[in-house]
Structures are given as structure tokens and as C-alpha cells.
Scaffold this motif. Structure first.
Motif, mmCIF file in Angstrom:
data_model
loop_
_atom_site.group_PDB
_atom_site.id
_atom_site.type_symbol
_atom_site.label_atom_id
_atom_site.label_comp_id
_atom_site.label_asym_id
_atom_site.label_seq_id
_atom_site.Cartn_x
_atom_site.Cartn_y
_atom_site.Cartn_z
ATOM 1 N N PHE A 58 0.820 -1.213 0.000
ATOM 2 C CA PHE A 58 0.000 0.000 0.000
ATOM 3 C C PHE A 58 0.858 1.270 0.000
ATOM 4 O O PHE A 58 0.429 2.299 -0.490
ATOM 5 C CB PHE A 58 -0.907 0.026 1.230
ATOM 6 C CG PHE A 58 -1.935 -1.080 1.254
ATOM 7 C CD1 PHE A 58 -2.977 -1.106 0.352
ATOM 8 C CD2 PHE A 58 -1.850 -2.097 2.183
ATOM 9 C CE1 PHE A 58 -3.930 -2.119 0.376
ATOM 10 C CE2 PHE A 58 -2.788 -3.112 2.227
ATOM 11 C CZ PHE A 58 -3.827 -3.130 1.311
ATOM 12 N N THR A 59 2.056 1.175 0.592
ATOM 13 C CA THR A 59 2.831 2.408 0.828
ATOM 14 C C THR A 59 4.064 2.500 -0.067
ATOM 15 O O THR A 59 5.060 3.090 0.317
ATOM 16 C CB THR A 59 3.269 2.470 2.308
ATOM 17 O OG1 THR A 59 3.950 1.243 2.620
ATOM 18 C CG2 THR A 59 2.100 2.651 3.229
ATOM 19 N N LEU A 94 2.205 7.072 4.162
ATOM 20 C CA LEU A 94 1.008 6.546 4.824
ATOM 21 C C LEU A 94 -0.100 6.361 3.791
ATOM 22 O O LEU A 94 -0.159 7.090 2.801
ATOM 23 C CB LEU A 94 0.520 7.529 5.903
ATOM 24 C CG LEU A 94 1.477 7.829 7.044
ATOM 25 C CD1 LEU A 94 1.130 9.162 7.665
ATOM 26 C CD2 LEU A 94 1.430 6.738 8.082
ATOM 27 N N TYR A 95 -0.951 5.400 4.075
ATOM 28 C CA TYR A 95 -2.048 5.114 3.151
ATOM 29 C C TYR A 95 -3.288 4.830 3.987
ATOM 30 O O TYR A 95 -3.207 4.172 5.038
ATOM 31 C CB TYR A 95 -1.682 3.891 2.321
ATOM 32 C CG TYR A 95 -2.834 3.223 1.586
ATOM 33 C CD1 TYR A 95 -3.169 3.596 0.289
ATOM 34 C CD2 TYR A 95 -3.563 2.199 2.193
ATOM 35 C CE1 TYR A 95 -4.209 2.970 -0.379
ATOM 36 C CE2 TYR A 95 -4.603 1.565 1.523
ATOM 37 C CZ TYR A 95 -4.927 1.956 0.237
ATOM 38 O OH TYR A 95 -5.949 1.342 -0.420
ATOM 39 N N ALA A 96 -4.409 5.344 3.547
ATOM 40 C CA ALA A 96 -5.663 5.029 4.236
ATOM 41 C C ALA A 96 -6.750 4.826 3.187
ATOM 42 O O ALA A 96 -6.782 5.523 2.169
ATOM 43 C CB ALA A 96 -6.063 6.159 5.184
#
Lengths: 293, 305
Positions: free
Chosen positions: A3-4, A9-11
Motif C-alpha cells: 500500500f505504501t 502513509l495510506y488510508a
């Protein structure tokens, strides 16, 4: 799947999760979705749609709706107001690329990086029965004659209402109609003051099957103004609240940080093609951690 | 698919770890009177060095984190019973004035003798440990064990809310109570630096020599640290702490870590605060999980119905 690989950061939030969040808000803050005159506090069974609320709302004595002034009867010498309610129900969101919400032809297919909103809006008006007119007409005639000849009264100009409390005849039943509203929206980053916020922007809006067309246009015009000026600005979310408030986290552990820690959106298109991205039925945000001395 | 996903890259972990090291300072002091003795301490420490590594087996490894003492004073005081001499008067006949001897007391203070050696220069610790990430649910309605072993260990008081708690569960640990490589390296570096500074007051020649001394001191530190590096490597390979001290340290840290989550999320979680008499809006959090690999840490959760 990493994801990163393109940001620190990833949300991501899935549309199913967000729709559940929406349902919780509707149950715990019904006053955000229901607007009515004070009369309905004692007569909630007359509302167009029964209001569902969490037990905590009743226990805390919270209002089920936001109180509105009665709808004024224009021109009445003695102010008269009518009871009414506006209620929003069945709020649903659909992120590209599923088709949970079937958009009306006027809005076309949901474009990439956009999301659809569907909600039902109901309007109810407490019309006056004939016997109320029997009582009110003599009163209005009295006030009209009393004002005759006064400087502020003329047949070409109706004077502004006096700041008297209006007579609000109680409604025996409401005449209601409901409209289905569809909207296409997108997310974007933007500053409010000096901080980065995730904002919601409106691309298009449609109310289906309303005649005549001009009336539909007027209602859409008003709904657009309400969304753009009243609702969407309240939905802006500060970037730290979305992902991880590292400063607050360190503070909770009793560590005072001398440096300035901030979160910034990963740049588009240098780092990511879309940020925020609305895809795979999710809202995704890519954020970088910036530490300055 | 999970409703909510949050991922933090390893690079962000490393930067946050550096940030923590740069800003973390612990200091405390106390002085207690126990009658004849007075005992106390005055300590201040900070963190240096060390690395953090996310690993593919859902563990986080912190290696060779140095605890540096800026002040490590032990205060010992002794209150000796007071001894007084003199003070009496001899009555003389009028008009000769009375003759009074001066009264002299010793050991009147409390404490009378006090020493406060500072061990900061002679003591340094180094910690390495590996811990696995674990998410657990804390149900505030369930009774706590009686007696509760966590009472003296909790850094943050017990919550009254249900919570999802993320723990770093220690698997291995290596503690060097006396980090001899650093102590020796520091002493050699300080001694040589003082000597060179006395000989050459300033200039680029002195700076060059000091840089070389720093390199030599680092080499000495590295050579002396080889046995400990082997010990840490073995611990890592076999997933067991070698050495009695490390084994006890792991047990203590395990116990401490099981009482202190590194992150807490209230359930239900507040998304809109209470305002103007309206109750806060909270959403239930379900199925929270945390997983680390060698690239990132990922937290997933669902929103309850």
C-alpha cells in the motif's frame, strides 16, 4: 500488495463501511437529516417519515429534528405560519467502479474517480382545513381594516410583517411528497487556513421525474445551493484526522516534540496518478510525513 | 474486503523512531529521609543509536538502542546524632560578670554527611529486542483478575471504555546492563580528545585529528561489541533470549508489554464530538487486525452494523 510504495502513509475506506458510518450518523444525529416546525415535537407521528433514532438519543433528550420557523403565509396582516417538515432518508454512497446506485440518464455513467450519492428528500406541509379559515378570515379582515389608511399600508405594496408571533394552526395531517435526488461528486485536497483538508465537491445533481421542467430546475437549483454551501463544507476532514495524528500520539505518550510534524498529500502525478483516488469501491488517500526542524 | 485500511511504511517507522529518540528524555529525582539515612536519586537519560526494522514474520526488531545517562546520581546522606559541648556559666560575685563558656555543637544538620556520586560517565546500557504485533480487545465490563498483576506496571491508567489495543509482544531481548564497548570507547575518546585539545588549541589540524580519534573509538566500540552481536544473532535465529539476564529481561518486558498497549482505539470510536447538548456520534469497530511485513504495517478494521 504493497500500500505504501508511493507514499509514507495510506488510508482507504470502502463504500460499505462509509454507508454504515452514514447510518450510524443518521441514527445518532437525526437532527442533521430532519427539519421541522416545533409542532412536531409533540406530534412526531404526523411527520412524513417516522424518525428512527438510537436509544441514547432518547435517553439524552436530544432533538429528533432541527427546529425551523413556520412557513409564513405571505401578505397576512396578522402573521400566520404553516407547519412543515423536510426529511432526508435513504442516504447511500457508491464509489467508482461498482454500480450499486443506478444513476438517471441525465447524469450518465459514473465517471472514473467520482462517486455517486442517492438520497430521498420528503417535504410535508400542514394544510389548513376549512374550519380554520372560518376562524382566521375574520381576524385577518380586522387587522387589514385596522391597517387601512395607515402610512405603511397600500394596495400596491404589502407592508412588511410586524414582529408579532405568527398564529400557527396545528396540523391534523400532513400532505407529503418525496423526491429522489442523485448527485455525482468527487474528493479533492484543499487548504482551510494553513491546514490540508479533504473536501467534497459537487459535479452534477438530478431530481428524477418532476414536472414541469422549470419546477424541477428550481428545486435542483435550491438543492445544489444547500449541498454546495450548507452540507459539503461541513464534511471537510483534516488530513491528520483521516490517517494518523502522530503529534497527538506522541503527546499521549508524554513526549513533547520540538519539531514540526505535518502530513501532506502525496503529489499528483509525481507520486501517484490520483490522490485522493476513488476506485475499487474505495476512497484511497496517499499521505507523506513531513518533519521540519 | 475490510471497511477501513491504514498502512504505515517501514521508512515512516524509521523516521518516527528517530523522532522518538531525538525527543525522548526521562528525568526524575527523589529524596527520602529514613531517620539516620537519607537516600535519593537524581537521574536524566536519553536515547541514542539503534535501528528499527519491520520484518516479514509480523515482528518489529529494535537493535542496539543505547540508553545514555546525562545524570545518574545516587544520593546517600547520614544523620549523625548531635553532639554539643560547653554552654555552661560560672556565677561570679558582683561586680564581676558571669563567665559563660561558648556552646559548640557538631552534627546539627540533617543529613550531616552527604555524598552524591554521578555514575553517568561510567554506565551505559544497550537494548535489542524483537516483538510481534498483536491486536486484542479489552472488554471493560469483564472483571479484572484479582490481584491484578498489571497495577504497578501500567503507564497509562486503565480505561473505562471498551478498546481495541495493539501490543508489541516481546519474543527475544538482549540487555547489556553495562555497555562496555561504549563505556571504554567513550573513555578513550574523551581522554584523547582532552589531550589533543590541550596540545593543539584550534584549527583544521586539530579537527582532523579529532575526527580520526572518533573513528578509532568507533572501531574499538565495534570490536568490543562483536561477542554481543553474536549473542543477538543467535537470539534472533533461535527466537530465544540467551543468557540468564536476557531471559529474565524478556520475561519482565513481556509482562510489562502485556500491560501496556502501544496504541489504543476506543470501541465505539467517536467520529463526531458532543456539541450543544447533542450526544457524540460513535461507530462500533469490529475485526481489528494488525500485520507487519518487511515493507509496511497494515491495520484493518470493519465498521459494525
Amino acid at each position: 500488495m504493497v500500500f505504501t510504495d508511493r507514499s509514507d502513509l495510506y488510508a482507504a475506506v470502502h463504500e460499505d463501511g462509509l454507508n454504515r458510518v452514514m447510518r450510524h450518523i443518521m441514527l445518532q444525529r437525526p437532527s442533521l437529516f430532519n427539519y421541522a416546525t416545533p409542532f412536531f415535537a409533540q406530534n412526531p407521528d404526523l411527520l412524513c417519515v417516522p424518525i428512527k433514532a438510537a436509544p441514547e438519543v432518547f435517553a439524552a433528550g436530544n432533538p429528533l429534528f432541527t427546529v425551523q420557523s413556520p412557513l409564513p403565509v405571505l401578505g397576512a396582516a396578522q402573521p400566520v405560519g404553516l407547519n412543515y417538515c423536510v426529511q432526508f432518508t435513504d442516504v447511500q454512497l457508491d464509489f467508482h467502479d461498482s454500480d450499486t446506485i443506478k444513476l438517471p440518464p441525465e447524469l450518465g455513467e459514473l465517471p472514473p474517480q467520482r462517486f455517486a450519492l442517492r438520497l430521498k428528500g420528503c417535504f410535508g406541509l400542514g394544510c389548513l382545513p376549512d374550519d380554520y379559515y372560518t376562524d382566521l378570515i375574520p381576524l385577518e379582515e380586522l387587522f387589514a381594516v385596522a391597517q387601512a389608511g395607515k402610512e405603511r399600508f397600500s394596495f400596491t405594496h404589502v407592508a412588511e410583517r410586524q414582529p408579532r408571533d405568527p398564529i400557527v394552526p396545528p396540523a391534523r395531517r400532513l400532505t407529503c411528497f418525496c423526491l429522489e435526488l442523485f448527485a455525482v461528486l468527487h474528493f479533492e485536497w484543499g487548504k482551510i487556513g494553513t491546514d490540508d483538508y479533504l473536501k467534497v465537491r459537487l459535479d452534477g445533481l438530478e431530481i428524477v421525474d418532476l414536472q414541469p421542467v422549470e419546477m424541477e430546475n428550481i428545486i435542483e437549483c435550491y438543492a445544489e445551493a444547500v449541498l454546495r454551501l450548507g452540507v459539503l463544507p461541513r464534511l471537510s476532514i483534516k488530513i491528520e484526522k483521516m490517517v494518523l495524528d502522530i503529534t497527538a500520539l506522541l503527546r499521549q505518550q508524554g513526549i513533547a516534540v520540538g519539531q514540526q510534524i505535518s502530513l501532506q498529500p502525496a503529489p499528483v502525478p509525481a507520486a501517484v496518478p490520483n490522490n485522493p483516488a476513488v476506485e475499487d469501491d474505495q476512497l484511497k488517500v496517499f499521505v507523506n510525513l513531513v518533519v521540519t526542524p | 474486503m475490510a471497511h477501513l485500511t491504514v498502512a504505515v511504511s517501514e521508512a515512516t517507522f524509521i523516521r518516527s523512531f528517530d523522532l522518538l529518540k531525538r525527543n525522548f528524555v526521562f528525568q526524575d529525582s527523589d529524596l527520602q529521609d529514613h531517620g539516620v539515612f537519607t537516600l535519593g536519586y537524581d537521574v536524566k537519560m536519553h536515547l541514542e543509536g539503534g535501528t528499527v526494522d519491520l520484518r516479514a514474520d509480523n515482528t518489529v526488531q529494535i537493535k542496539e538502542l543505547d540508553i545514555r545517562w546525562d545524570r545518574l546520581k545516587v544520593i546517600i546522606g547520614l544523620d549523625i546524632p548531635e553532639i554539643c559541648v560547653g554552654g555552661g556559666c560560672i556565677n561570679m560575685p558582683w561586680p564581676i560578670p558571669d563567665i559563660c563558656l561558648p556552646r559548640i555543637c557538631i552534627f546539627s544538620g540533617d543529613p550531616d554527611v552527604s555524598i552524591s556520586p554521578d555514575f553517568a560517565s561510567f554506565v551505559a546500557q544497550e537494548i535489542s529486542f524483537t516483538g510481534s504485533l498483536d491486536a486484542r480487545y479489552f472488554d471493560a465490563s469483564l472483571p479484572l483478575p484479582s490481584p491484578d498483576p498489571c497495577v504497578p506496571l501500567r503507564v497509562v491508567p486503565l480505561t473505562t471504555n471498551n478498546q481495541w489495543q495493539i501490543f508489541l509482544d516481546p519474543q527475544t531481548m538482549d540487555i547489556d546492563l553495562f555497555d562496555f564497548p561504549d563505556i571504554v570507547g567513550n573513555l578513550i575518546e574523551n581522554a584523547l580528545t582532552s589531550a589533543i585539545t590541550a596540545l593543539i588549541p584550534g584549527g583544521w589540524v586539530r579537527d582532523l585529528i579529532l575526527a580520526i580519534i572518533g573513528g578509532i573509538a568507533d572501531l574499538i566500540r565495534a570490536i568490543l561489541d562483536i561477542p554481543d552481536d553474536i549473542d543477538e544473532w543467535l537470539s534472533d535465529v533461535f527466537n530465544v533470549s540467551f543468557g540468564l539476564l536476557d531471559f529474565i529481561g524478556t520475561l519482565v518486558l513481556d509482562f510489562f508489554a502485556s500491560c501496556n498497549p502501544i496504541y489504543r482505539i476506543d470501541d465505539p470510536f467517536e467520529i463526531l464530538p458532543a456539541a450543544s447538548g447533542l450526544i457524540p456520534v460513535r461507530i462500533p469497530i469490529r475485526n481489528l487486525s494488525v500485520r507487519a511485513d518487511d515493507l509496511e504495517m497494515v491495520v484493518r478494521a470493519d465498521v459494525g452494523a
